[in-house]
Each structure stands twice: as C-alpha cells, then as structure tokens.
Design a protein around this motif. Structure first.
Motif: not given
Length: 238
Positions: A165-171
C-alpha cells in the motif's frame, strides 16, 4: 527538485572482491557526475570493506559536485576523515561496526547532548550536517535541538511496505516531513529507494532536498547501463 546523490559503496565492494583497481571508484564517481548526478555519497566503515579512507581523500580532490560522507561519528578515525576532507555534507549514522548496512536511525532524545557537540564541531568547519533518523516525530523534534541542518529519513520501511500500500507506506514519512518543516530542518532521504518507489515518494513528501541511492541504482546499472540508469532516477525526481 530533490537532488540525486549516488552512493558508490557497491562499486568499491566489487573492486575489493578481486583486488586491484577495477572497477575504478574515482572514475565511476566522475562518470556519475558527467551523467547528471548532483552528488556523490560514500559510507566508509572501520574495516574498509568497501569504500577505503584513501578513496575519500581522492574523491574530494577530483569531484565537482557535492561530497556526502556518511558514517558513525563516534569513531575517531571517521571524525578525522571528515575534518580533513571537508565534504559539503556529513551524515551521522549510528552504525554498529558489524552491521552489513544501516538499519536504524539515531535516538536523538537519548543522545541529544552528544549530537549537539558533534554537530557543533562539524558546523564550525563549514560542513553541513544531516542526522539519520527513523520517521518518528519525537526523533525529528529532538534532532532540531542538536543544531543539525538536516535529517535524513531512513526509508527501508517505506520501500518494504510500498508494495502492499503506497499510501500507508508513505504516511509516517509524510508526517515526519511536516514536522521537519515545522522545526526548520532540511529533509533528505535514503535506503532502498528505487525506480519503482522513488517517484511516489518524491511527489508526496514536501520539502525533500536530497535522496542518496546506492545499492538499487548500481544494480539497475548492470541491466540499463550507468548513464541510462542515472537518467531514469533523475526523471523520477523531476
């Protein structure tokens, strides 16, 4: 646009595995510059298992872009090397001598007094200082109290979790970047960034100044060639 600093440790590893001077670390650094890299990063370790201390002296006199020296400043030999060569930037990394590669950032709360002293030493010589940290708001807030110019976010967790999950990884990195801006710190990043995950990171992290990339970039160069590889990494940062 975030700047690309190429870590050439893996070139030195390959050279050292056979002896002699092939591949040539200095010529590789100059080629990276010629192909558009805006900096060269080295991370010498006490056993000189890849970059040798003499390599750093040679690079400083030859390259025209920024030299970034990473390493553990608790080692007297490392401190002397930095003071002797006067790089544009020193990145403080809390390495254990037996680590294969960096695997955690500084605890800037616990070690704040020490970091204040070493930052002051390097900054008194006109050397920009960056502290390697995990994407933890507390560590970034405490880093601001050390007098460092920048922090470098340790991005292994981002690279690992990006596949799910790019979004969760970035958070957590997005939150860390916002804190860095609030406390007035410049922002670098590095570790396991590659052609698959770099563009997303760069597009979503505010204030990103520099990425330091070695292993993935050198591996990609085996397939694509060094010039084309650097072109593609720069494209991800455009």
């Amino acid at each position: 646009m975030a700047r690309l600093s190429v870590n050439i440790n893996k070139i030195a590893t390959l050279r050292n595995s056979r002896g002699g001077n092939n591949p040539d670390v200095l010529q590789t650094a100059l080629a990276c510059e010629r192909f558009g890299a805006q900096g060269i990063t080295v991370h010498p370790r006490p056993d000189e298992r890849h970059i040798r201390y003499q390599d750093v002296y040679d690079l400083k006199t030859a390259i025209k872009t920024e030299l970034n020296i990473e390493g553990n400043s608790r080692e007297d030999k490392f401190v002397r090397l930095v003071l002797d060569t006067q790089p544009a930037q020193v990145t403080l990394v809390p390495d254990d001598p037996n680590q294969i590669t960096s695997n955690h950032g500084w605890d800037t709360v616990k070690h704040q007094a020490y970091l204040m002293d070493i930052c002051a030493l390097f900054k008194s010589e006109g050397i920009r200082v960056s502290i390697f940290v995990d994407p933890d708001p507390k560590m970034i807030e405490a880093a601001a109290g050390t007098g460092t110019d920048r922090v470098e976010l340790y991005t292994e967790a981002y690279a690992r979790d990006y596949l799910d999950s790019p979004e969760l990884a970035l958070a957590p990195y997005l939150e860390a970047a916002k804190i860095a801006q609030q406390v007035g710190l410049g922002l670098n990043a590095g570790h396991d960034l590659d052609l698959h995950n770099l563009r997303y990171f760069n597009q979503h992290i505010p204030g990103l100044l520099e990425v330091s990339i070695g292993h993935a970039l050198i591996a990609d160069a085996l397939y694509l060639g060094l010039e084309e590889t650097i072109r593609q990494y720069l494209e991800q940062l455009a």
